[in-house]
Design an enzyme around this catalytic site. Structure first.
Site, short mmCIF file in Angstrom:
data_model
loop_
_atom_site.label_atom_id
_atom_site.label_comp_id
_atom_site.label_asym_id
_atom_site.label_seq_id
_atom_site.Cartn_x
_atom_site.Cartn_y
_atom_site.Cartn_z
N ASN A 7 0.80 -1.28 -0.09
CA ASN A 7 0.16 0.19 -0.05
C ASN A 7 0.99 1.12 0.01
OD1 ASN A 7 -1.60 2.09 0.60
ND2 ASN A 7 -2.82 1.12 2.32
N ARG A 57 -2.41 -1.98 -3.48
CA ARG A 57 -3.63 -1.36 -3.24
C ARG A 57 -3.59 0.21 -4.34
NH1 ARG A 57 -5.01 3.30 1.51
NH2 ARG A 57 -7.00 3.90 0.68
#
Ligand code: ADP
Length: 355
Positions: A7, A57
């Site tokens: 992420n 992500r």
């Protein structure tokens, strides 16, 4: 099946190795300016044996992506193309993907989009009343969290997701609300970009769109300057002088009336969205608080839902202070829950399911 989640945020890098539902290792690198270098270092040191897939992500999936997708050159190019809608996020998401694909070329890499869970919004909820030729619409974000938390809320009620209607309040540094009907997102507070909706740490949330024109005309601010102010210098930071809710409370305790107003504005905005989504859903089974503020701040939870007894919402003070999971009174028609979010686990589950 063990999954590496990556992420790349605007200024941080979070990673984890997950063998659902177990998290085997995780880490966060703060104040990242060079995402490629930071990720390269993580990949050199993280326990990456026996990985099966890498889940990335990605903030904006646009109209194109309503589900996780295996990344290839074309997918990567379209993630970069969507940077115009998420200039702080998609470019660093794409940089992270490139680095990881080079370092782990034999593994499948999957993009999990923040917008995807909201692909079920009906046209009445995603359409702005502006010329259609502009091709703009509402998308919504934090979808991985809203998906996970709404399912967890159903589980806590002892029901299947398709049997409950839930309002999810994701209150982190970024914040958004969603109305989840029978497992599907039917409305959410963020829009074309993550700027719309609730008051956030540094983002204004809803303002009159004419404010932008007013600033151009009266202050001669450029488009980029207005963008920076509304995204990075507004919200709690503008009103209270700090974007961290813990510091806002400290200032209130010290008698700071500006901080008091900031908290008031923050909670009142949440209350208005709760009212809107109760109407959109025709009543709800549960309201679920999550993320940094939602999971930890009993005062924000209490103030946001105060005075809603006639709508069937009653907080139990002792349960609220104890932190949940159930913080509503037994007499409350709507269950109010605190549900810790786990975006890494949800990303891992979705990526593993795809491959
Ligand atoms: P992000 O949106 O960056 O993922 P988080 O969900 O971790 O952020 O939320 C971070 C925010 O949560 C912090 O900026 C702070 O305002 C708030 N927060 C964290 N802990 C507490 C706490 N104990 N009480 C109130 N607010 C908290």
């Amino acid at each position: 099946m063990s999954v590496l989640t990556v992420n790349c945020g605007s200024s941080s890098l979070k990673w984890s190795v997950v063998d659902p539902p177990e998290t085997l290792a995780s880490g966060t690198v703060q104040q990242v300016t060079d995402h490629a270098a930071a990720l390269t270092e993580v990949l050199e040191n993280a326990p990456l044996d026996e990985l099966s897939v890498v889940a990335h992500r990605v903030v904006h999936g646009g109209e194109r992506y309503s589900a996780p997708v295996r990344i290839n050159e074309a997918v990567l190019a379209s993630i970069r193309d969507l940077s115009v809608l998420a200039p702080l996020h998609n470019p660093v998401n794409a940089d992270g993907i490139e680095v990881a694909m080079r370092a782990l070329p034999d593994l499948p890499h999957v993009a999990v989009f923040d917008t995807a869970f909201h692909a079920t919004l009906p046209p009445r909820a995603f359409t702005y009343a502006v010329p259609r030729a502009w091709g703009v619409r509402r998308y919504g974000f934090h979808g991985t969290s809203h998906a996970y938390v709404s399912r967890e809320a159903a589980r806590l009620l002892g029901k299947a997701p398709e049997d409950v209607d839930v309002i999810v309040l994701h209150l982190g540094n970024g914040a958004s609300a969603s109305a989840v009907q029978k497992g599907h997102s039917v409305d959410t507070s963020m829009g074309l970009t993550p700027l719309e909706g609730l008051v956030m740490g540094t983002r204004s949330g809803d303002v009159d769109p004419a404010l932008v024109l007013h600033l151009r005309r009266t202050r001669n601010l450029s488009t980029d300057e207005i963008d920076t102010v509304l995204n990075s210098r507004s919200g709690l930071l503008a009103l209270a002088g700090d974007n961290d809710m813990r510091e806002v409370h400290r200032r209130i305790d010290a008698g700071d009336t500006a901080a008091e107003l900031a908290l008031d504005v923050y909670c009142y905005r949440i209350k208005k969205y709760v009212g809107a989504y109760l109407a959109a859903l025709g009543g709800a089974d549960a309201i679920a608080f999550t993320a940094g503020v939602g999971e930890n701040d009993s005062m924000v939870r209490a103030q946001s839902l105060a005075g809603l007894e006639r709508l069937g919402i009653e907080i139990d003070d002792a349960r609220n202070r104890a932190g949940g999971p159930r913080i509503s009174a037994d007499t409350s028609a709507v269950s109010v829950l605190v549900v810790p979010t786990d975006e890494e686990l949800e990303m891992a589950v979705q990526a593993a399911a795809l491959v």
